[in-house]
Enzyme design. Structure first.
Site, PDB file in Angstrom:
ATOM      1  CD  GLU A 232      29.178  89.460  -0.185  1.00  0.00           C
ATOM      2  OE1 GLU A 232      30.337  89.025  -0.274  1.00  0.00           O
ATOM      3  OE2 GLU A 232      28.178  88.851  -0.616  1.00  0.00           O
TER       4      GLU A 232
ATOM      5  CE  LYS B 165      36.800  87.959  -2.650  1.00  0.00           C
ATOM      6  NZ  LYS B 165      36.139  87.185  -1.570  1.00  0.00           N
TER       7      LYS B 165
ATOM      8  CD  GLU C 105      34.187  84.686   2.413  1.00  0.00           C
ATOM      9  OE1 GLU C 105      33.626  84.221   3.431  1.00  0.00           O
ATOM     10  OE2 GLU C 105      33.710  84.568   1.267  1.00  0.00           O
TER      11      GLU C 105
ATOM     12  CG  ASP D  21      34.102  81.702  -2.466  1.00  0.00           C
ATOM     13  OD1 ASP D  21      33.502  82.741  -2.812  1.00  0.00           O
ATOM     14  OD2 ASP D  21      34.309  81.412  -1.272  1.00  0.00           O
ATOM     15  CB  SER D  22      30.364  83.783  -6.491  1.00  0.00           C
ATOM     16  OG  SER D  22      31.339  84.392  -7.305  1.00  0.00           O
TER      17      SER D  22
ATOM     18  CG  ASP E  10      37.218  84.297  -3.270  1.00  0.00           C
ATOM     19  OD1 ASP E  10      37.771  85.012  -2.421  1.00  0.00           O
ATOM     20  OD2 ASP E  10      35.994  84.352  -3.529  1.00  0.00           O
TER      21      ASP E  10
HETATM   22  O1  KIV Z   1      33.118  85.026  -4.640  1.00  0.00           O
HETATM   23  C1  KIV Z   1      32.768  86.168  -4.978  1.00  0.00           C
HETATM   24  O2  KIV Z   1      32.188  86.375  -6.041  1.00  0.00           O
HETATM   25  C2  KIV Z   1      33.048  87.261  -4.065  1.00  0.00           C
HETATM   26  C3  KIV Z   1      32.520  88.602  -4.450  1.00  0.00           C
HETATM   27  C4  KIV Z   1      31.091  88.651  -4.099  1.00  0.00           C
HETATM   28  C5  KIV Z   1      33.267  89.700  -3.813  1.00  0.00           C
HETATM   29  O3  KIV Z   1      33.635  87.072  -3.053  1.00  0.00           O
END
Ligand code: KIV
Length: 290
Positions: A190, A121, A123, A52-53, A91
């Protein structure tokens, strides 16, 4: 099993777990589109995360909070078309699993079914254990993410390093353990001190993937745009820039603009021409014109 990257035609969840058992590091990168995913895949990177970056490095948001499920699905489809060998992980964005676990299950099913993700993924640690169990029961592999969790930016009050006191380190260790106990196949660590990452990595059976967590994790991940020098602010301490694509692109655009204004682009060699027969016919007919 021969674990050498070149001997493995497809990275799978069991392969990721095997690599930790044999003490081999895992290589991971984010990608959000076809060309980047394809380059990462062809470079032999084990895991491609459509993170989600995306929100910050591609869509220009201030944080990852506004990223929607539809945006992540769209970019995961593009990365899917570029990746063959790498394990593709999507994510789950903020809001897609915080209201209730049912939403999280629906979002994860869409990631796998509609976008071609092979794992998701999410959090959080102990708070997310029930959801992780639910996803694993539904045959969806889960990568956890503890420590600095950017979707909690408002609750954390920023993006500071987490686990700097023994109390908070203990909570992050408990979160990582909960993620493993719930059935996740790997966990991102992280923004935590190296010493804490060592402790978690030694205690867990599943691989730890570090970002700003020191060199002792079982694998490492970076945001592609950080690694490639395609971001605008100063990079975080843990980022190593392997290229300066931002500078290269800025120069290419300035040169392009200059050449157009100078009449140098396109040249005759960069232009299409009539075949000679058409040209000759045109010349004859123009001679006949009054
Ligand atoms: O969204 C992302 O890029 C991440 C990485 C920093 C692990 O969660």
């Amino acid at each position: 099993m021969d674990l050498k990257p070149e001997a493995v035609s497809k990275v799978t969840v069991p392969y990721v777990l095997e690599r930790k058992l044999h003490g081999h590091k895992l290589t991971c990168i984010t990608a959000y589109d076809y060309p980047t995913a394809r380059l990462a895949d062809e470079a032999g990177i084990d895991v491609i995360l459509v993170g989600d970056s995306l929100g910050q490095v591609v869509l220009g948001y201030d944080s990852t909070v506004p990223v929607t499920l539809d945006e992540l699905l769209h970019h995961t489809r593009a990365a899917r078309r570029g990746s063959r060998r790498s394990l593709l992980v999507m994510d789950l964005p903020f809001g897609s699993y915080q209201v209730n676990d049912e939403d999280g299950l629906h979002a994860a099913v869409r990631a796998v079914k509609e976008a071609g993700a092979e794992a998701v993924k999410l959090e959080g640690g102990r708070k997310r254990a029930a959801l992780i169990r639910r996803l694993v029961d539904a045959e969806i592999p889960v990568m956890g993410h503890v420590g600095l969790t950017p979707q909690s930016v408002h609750a954390m009050g920023g993006y500071g390093v987490q686990g700097k006191t023994l109390d908070s380190a203990g909570r992050i260790l408990a979160d990582a353990q909960a993620v493993e106990d719930a059935g996740a196949f790997a966990v991102v660590l992280e923004g935590i001190p190296r010493e804490l990452a060592v402790m978690i990595t030694e205690r867990l059976r599943i691989p730890t993937i570090g970002i700003g967590a020191g060199p002792d994790c079982d694998g490492q991940i970076l945001v592609f745009h950080d690694l490639a020098g395609l971001t605008f602010g100063a990079p975080a301490k843990f980022v190593r820039r392997y290229a300066s694509l931002g500078e290269a692109i800025a120069k290419a655009l300035a040169d392009f603009r200059h050449d157009i204004l100078a009449g140098d682009y396109p040249s005759d060699g960069e232009s299409y021409h009539w075949p000679s027969a058409v040209r000759e016919q045109f010349e004859k007919e123009s001679l006949r014109r009054p």
